[in-house]
Design a protein around this motif. Structure first.
Motif, PDB file in Angstrom:
ATOM      1  N   GLU A 347       0.849  -1.194   0.000  1.00 21.06           N
ATOM      2  CA  GLU A 347       0.000   0.000   0.000  1.00 21.06           C
ATOM      3  C   GLU A 347       0.884   1.243   0.000  1.00 21.06           C
ATOM      4  O   GLU A 347       1.830   1.363   0.773  1.00 21.06           O
ATOM      5  CB  GLU A 347      -0.911  -0.007   1.227  1.00 21.06           C
ATOM      6  CG  GLU A 347      -2.154   0.821   1.051  1.00 21.06           C
ATOM      7  CD  GLU A 347      -3.202   0.525   2.108  1.00 21.06           C
ATOM      8  OE1 GLU A 347      -4.286   1.111   2.012  1.00 21.06           O
ATOM      9  OE2 GLU A 347      -2.918  -0.263   3.022  1.00 21.06           O
ATOM     10  N   ASN A 348       0.548   2.157  -0.899  1.00 18.23           N
ATOM     11  CA  ASN A 348       1.328   3.390  -1.023  1.00 18.23           C
ATOM     12  C   ASN A 348       0.332   4.543  -1.075  1.00 18.23           C
ATOM     13  O   ASN A 348      -0.125   4.953  -2.131  1.00 18.23           O
ATOM     14  CB  ASN A 348       2.192   3.335  -2.287  1.00 18.23           C
ATOM     15  CG  ASN A 348       3.146   4.514  -2.375  1.00 18.23           C
ATOM     16  OD1 ASN A 348       3.183   5.367  -1.483  1.00 18.23           O
ATOM     17  ND2 ASN A 348       3.905   4.570  -3.455  1.00 18.23           N
ATOM     18  N   GLY A 349      -0.022   5.053   0.098  1.00 19.66           N
ATOM     19  CA  GLY A 349      -1.063   6.076   0.178  1.00 19.66           C
ATOM     20  C   GLY A 349      -2.402   5.467  -0.187  1.00 19.66           C
ATOM     21  O   GLY A 349      -2.856   4.511   0.437  1.00 19.66           O
ATOM     22  N   THR A 350      -3.016   6.008  -1.224  1.00 12.16           N
ATOM     23  CA  THR A 350      -4.308   5.464  -1.661  1.00 12.16           C
ATOM     24  C   THR A 350      -4.139   4.440  -2.780  1.00 12.16           C
ATOM     25  O   THR A 350      -5.104   3.875  -3.263  1.00 12.16           O
ATOM     26  CB  THR A 350      -5.220   6.600  -2.173  1.00 12.16           C
ATOM     27  OG1 THR A 350      -4.555   7.278  -3.240  1.00 12.16           O
ATOM     28  CG2 THR A 350      -5.538   7.576  -1.059  1.00 12.16           C
ATOM     29  N   LYS A 351      -2.902   4.215  -3.208  1.00 17.67           N
ATOM     30  CA  LYS A 351      -2.657   3.299  -4.333  1.00 17.67           C
ATOM     31  C   LYS A 351      -1.868   2.087  -3.855  1.00 17.67           C
ATOM     32  O   LYS A 351      -1.365   2.055  -2.736  1.00 17.67           O
ATOM     33  CB  LYS A 351      -1.886   4.024  -5.439  1.00 17.67           C
ATOM     34  CG  LYS A 351      -2.469   5.363  -5.796  1.00 17.67           C
ATOM     35  CD  LYS A 351      -2.573   5.536  -7.281  1.00 17.67           C
ATOM     36  CE  LYS A 351      -3.344   6.826  -7.529  1.00 17.67           C
ATOM     37  NZ  LYS A 351      -3.676   7.084  -8.847  1.00 17.67           N
ATOM     38  N   TRP A 352      -1.771   1.098  -4.756  1.00 20.56           N
ATOM     39  CA  TRP A 352      -0.988  -0.107  -4.477  1.00 20.56           C
ATOM     40  C   TRP A 352       0.162  -0.183  -5.482  1.00 20.56           C
ATOM     41  O   TRP A 352      -0.034   0.026  -6.668  1.00 20.56           O
ATOM     42  CB  TRP A 352      -1.858  -1.360  -4.607  1.00 20.56           C
ATOM     43  CG  TRP A 352      -2.891  -1.459  -3.532  1.00 20.56           C
ATOM     44  CD1 TRP A 352      -4.148  -0.920  -3.541  1.00 20.56           C
ATOM     45  CD2 TRP A 352      -2.755  -2.120  -2.280  1.00 20.56           C
ATOM     46  NE1 TRP A 352      -4.798  -1.202  -2.375  1.00 20.56           N
ATOM     47  CE2 TRP A 352      -3.973  -1.953  -1.574  1.00 20.56           C
ATOM     48  CE3 TRP A 352      -1.727  -2.842  -1.673  1.00 20.56           C
ATOM     49  CZ2 TRP A 352      -4.186  -2.478  -0.309  1.00 20.56           C
ATOM     50  CZ3 TRP A 352      -1.950  -3.374  -0.407  1.00 20.56           C
ATOM     51  CH2 TRP A 352      -3.157  -3.187   0.267  1.00 20.56           C
ATOM     52  N   ASP A 384      -2.443  -0.711 -11.796  1.00 20.11           N
ATOM     53  CA  ASP A 384      -3.682  -0.221 -12.414  1.00 20.11           C
ATOM     54  C   ASP A 384      -3.766  -0.706 -13.855  1.00 20.11           C
ATOM     55  O   ASP A 384      -2.893  -1.447 -14.333  1.00 20.11           O
ATOM     56  CB  ASP A 384      -3.763   1.321 -12.345  1.00 20.11           C
ATOM     57  CG  ASP A 384      -2.588   2.006 -13.029  1.00 20.11           C
ATOM     58  OD1 ASP A 384      -1.855   1.316 -13.781  1.00 20.11           O
ATOM     59  OD2 ASP A 384      -2.388   3.220 -12.819  1.00 20.11           O
TER      60      ASP A 384
END
Length: 411
Positions: A347-352, A384
């Motif tokens: 997990e990187n903030g709101t993204k993966w 994504d």
């Protein structure tokens, strides 16, 4: 019928519909009468029998009934329905309808009017065997790992065999000759499966059917995040071969055959499995599955070494392993292309983002092929749709299909 009989006798509980279909997968002949045979077997799954006997309870008159066999009015079930003499209770109506009979007793202990496995064979003590054949052929069956290593020391070119599902084809149809054959079916050290803190240790002689049973138990008992690779291997084994083959073929045999279209090798490689190898002096070394396959049917084994076991690590949270197989038909067919893939996400903030990835294809080269450029590209990328599209472009560079690609159908 014999496949179904074997399933019923060996099942401790009524088999499910999927189990029934799997047990029949090895029967390749699918005649026009196959569908009603399968439908009849479904009664043993104890599901909703009304699906298969819709008309069995339709009353035509006070003494006429619709026969579930022919769909026409008859009186064949009258005595059963009214509880007459000799009633077996297998066909009744309305609320009295009883499911078709099924032995609730564990099949191996069932004895009434049925043959049981000969007790004298169960009690018989295994003996080491040494047979000689035509043209100086020698066949050994040792009972311990040390005996195997001693034989391998004496005969470095000896072929190890378990289920004979590959060697048998080589000798019968490809005219390959092995002067010395060592059967390792009865070596306890090669038949062990142990569940450890960090993963599964699987002996090289473990049969694929036994591996399936172990993996099902592990999937049911372990934490969900640990079993992603186990579930992928289970799914691949479902389409690997018929039950009869899986009953005798071994894990190590499939690995060491090093077939470029092996369904399991891309999964061992992508899942980060490690192979333990032992030499004739008892020295053990470990090599990653990714480094084990050297070329077309060539592996990292010296003539004085054998594959001892396979270590399959548990997956971490947010680490996913997935299998893939495309063949001409679903059951009992070799792959045109297969794959094993693993992605470890963070997990990187709101993204993966992709922390680690492994992609291995079979059927596209003389050996199971690691898509190294694609792997390198994906690491640290955001997970994504765009990264998928970009990765597919690089994959085309990674995999250059030759005209004689093992899986065929190059276009």
């Amino acid at each position: 019928v014999m496949s179904m009989y074997a399933l019923l006798r060996s099942s401790k509980t009524p088999p499910g519909e999927e189990q029934i279909e799997e047990s029949l997968a090895g029967n390749l002949c699918r005649c026009t009468g196959y569908r009603p045979i399968v439908d009849a077997f479904r009664a043993f799954a104890k599901t909703d029998d009304s699906l298969y006997t819709k008309s069995s309870c339709e009353v035509v008159s006070t003494d006429k009934f619709i026969c579930p066999s022919t769909g026409k009015p008859c009186s064949c079930g009258a005595s059963t329905v009214h509880g007459g003499e000799g009633s077996v209770g297998s066909l009744t109506c309305g609320n009295q309808y009883k499911l078709l009979s099924y032995s609730e007793i564990h099949g191996s202990s069932y004895s009434e009017k049925e043959l049981i496995f000969p007790p004298e064979l169960l009690l018989r003590k295994s003996m080491p065997l040494n047979l000689s054949g035509f043209g100086g052929l020698k066949w050994y069956r040792p009972l311990s790992l040390q005996n195997v290593l001693d034989l391998k020391s004496c005969y470095p070119e000896a072929k190890l065999v378990v289920g004979n599902t590959e060697v048998g084809i080589e000798t019968r149809f490809k005219n390959v000759q092995y002067q010395v054959i060592i059967s390792v079916t009865h070596v306890p050290e090669l038949n062990n499966v142990s569940v450890g803190e960090n993963g599964l240790e699987i002996g090289s002689s473990v049969r694929l059917a036994e591996l399936q049973q172990v993996l099902r138990k592990v999937v049911a008992e372990r934490n969900a995040h640990e079993i992603s690779s186990c579930k992928a291997i289970l799914e691949q084994l479902k389409w690997f071969a018929g039950q009869q083959i899986k009953n005798v073929a071994s894990v190590g045999g499939n690995i060491c055959t090093a077939s470029p279209i092996s369904d399991l090798n891309p999964l061992w490689m992508s899942a980060g499995a490690k192979f333990r190898i032992i030499d004739c002096k008892g020295n053990i070394r470990t090599t990653p599955a990714k480094d084990f396959f050297r070329g077309y049917r060539k592996v990292d084994l010296a003539c004085n070494e054998i594959l001892l076991s396979i270590f399959l690590p548990w997956t971490r949270p947010f680490e996913y392993v997935k299998e893939f197989k495309q063949a001409h038909r679903r059951d009992d067919d070799i792959a045109l292309v297969n794959a094993g893939m693993r992605a470890y996400l963070q997990e990187n903030g709101t993204k993966w983002t992709v922390a680690d990835v492994s992609i291995v294809y079979g059927g596209v080269a003389p050996v199971s092929l690691v898509a190294r450029r694609t792997e390198s590209f994906l690491v640290q990328k955001i997970w994504d749709k765009k990264v998928l599209d970009d990765a597919l472009k690089i994959l085309k560079e990674d995999i250059q299909l030759a005209e004689d690609a093992p899986g065929g159908m190059v276009e």
